[in-house]
Design an enzyme around this catalytic site. Structure first.
Site, short mmCIF file in Angstrom:
data_model
loop_
_atom_site.label_atom_id
_atom_site.label_comp_id
_atom_site.label_asym_id
_atom_site.label_seq_id
_atom_site.Cartn_x
_atom_site.Cartn_y
_atom_site.Cartn_z
CE LYS A 89 32.66 36.17 65.43
NZ LYS A 89 33.89 36.68 64.86
N GLY B 11 35.59 40.81 51.22
CA GLY B 11 35.63 42.20 51.69
C GLY B 11 35.47 43.18 50.53
CG ASP B 12 38.33 43.23 47.50
OD1 ASP B 12 38.71 44.07 48.34
OD2 ASP B 12 39.09 42.38 46.98
O1 RIB Z 1 41.15 41.20 48.31
C1 RIB Z 1 41.54 40.16 47.48
C2 RIB Z 1 42.61 40.61 46.54
O2 RIB Z 1 43.78 40.89 47.24
C3 RIB Z 1 43.01 39.58 45.50
O3 RIB Z 1 42.22 39.63 44.36
C4 RIB Z 1 44.49 39.87 45.27
O4 RIB Z 1 44.75 40.34 44.00
C5 RIB Z 1 44.89 40.85 46.35
O5 RIB Z 1 45.02 42.11 45.88
#
Ligand code: RIB
Length: 301
Positions: A225, A252-253
């Site tokens: 979304k 998210g990262d």
């Molecule tokens: O956000 C994803 C991550 O969460 C993965 O790469 C895994 O290692 C965990 O830390």
């Protein structure tokens, strides 16, 4: 402007199995593909920022093992400053077991190993990295007391702190006042506020509650979304483009790494969120964590 980004956080090696559906407890399912690739929320965010042309220094602790060595080589290959990657001789590198289903949804269990041994004293030893940084980006896969100490240090030096409170855990009230931006997803926002985030209305409520706790800007990521932003000047859902999800790991990262790159380049908040949404959407179209993060030229920005 091209500010410097300091990332402090975890580094893991991800062992991924893709299958039609995720098993329920006690069930075995037959998987398709196996993928081993570098992960860890801290490393993913640092690599995302580097792949998107940010100037990145990464502080992390890895084991004195093959996984740690490979992770460090990867950081170097992405052009990051790795002077503060610490080798732990007592604990193994972090490893995450990940299962991904046909819709791209995942289940993750992490043995954090050396990540949990990243101490306050090692943050103090990285003083020069703080002198040079404009933004500090952190998550919660290293000890909370280290995160708090780094946030206090950054704050005292005028560095803008961005916290991605993942995986979900309670954080002390005093930490919020050090935060320029907090970026929970629905689950984390629910956990931090006690407001169950199920839609845009409840997300707005939770975002306002987090702002009232002291964070200057709240961005709740809402998957496909988009991202809901609450700041002094903005209360808005910034939509994301629709894509076919293959694996949502590290979306998210990627969002967090991209967001900080955008801000470090002087983009206004909304533009940085649009940029981050775009990067995160592209990341879910590929398998893996760091292997799925797009390069800057794939974003046409
Ligand atoms: O956000 C994803 C991550 O969460 C993965 O790469 C895994 O290692 C965990 O830390």
């Amino acid at each position: 402007m091209n500010g410097k980004i300091l990332v402090i956080g975890s580094s893991n090696t991800d062992m991924v199995v893709q299958s039609e559906k995720l098993p329920v407890p006690g069930e075995s399912v037959v998987g398709h593909q196996f993928l081993m690739n570098p992960g860890g929320k801290g490393a993913n965010q640092a690599v995302a920022a580097a792949k998107l042309d940010g100037k990145v220094t990464f502080i992390a602790k890895v084991g004195n093992d093959i996984f740690g060595m490979e992770a460090k080589k990867g950081f170097e290959a992405h052009g990051m400053d790795t002077s503060y990657i610490i080798e732990d001789i007592e604990n193994p590198s972090g490893v995450a077991l990940i299962m991904v289903d046909a819709k791209g949804e995942n289940c993750i269990s992490v043995a954090l190993g050396a990540n949990l041994a990243l101490k306050k004293v090692e943050i103090d030893a990285a003083e020069q990295a703080f002198v040079e940084a404009d933004f500090l980006l952190m998550q919660l896969e290293v000890p909370l007391e280290t995160v708090i100490h780094a946030a206090e240090t950054a704050n005292s030096k005028g560095i803008k702190v961005v916290l991605n409170p993942a995986p979900a855990q309670a954080i002390p009230a005093a930490l919020y006042k050090h935060l320029h931006i907090i970026t929970p997803n629905e689950t984390e926002a629910s956990m931090l506020t006690g407001i169950e985030v199920t839609d845009e209305v409840s997300a707005m409520k939770a975002a306002k509650a987090l702002k009232a706790k002291g964070a200057e800007i709240v961005i709740i990521t809402l998957g496909s979304k988009g991202a809901l932003v609450v700041s002094d000047d903005m209360e808005e859902l910034v939509p994301s483009q629709k894509v076919k999800a293959v694996d949502t790991t590290a979306a998210g990262d990627t969002f967090n790494g991209a967001l900080v790159v955008g801000l470090s380049e002087g983009m206004v908040l909304k533009e940085a969120v649009v940029f981050a949404n775009k990067a995160a959407a592209l990341s879910v179209t590929k398998m893996g964590a760091q292997s799925s993060i797009p390069l800057r030229n794939e974003l046409n920005y």
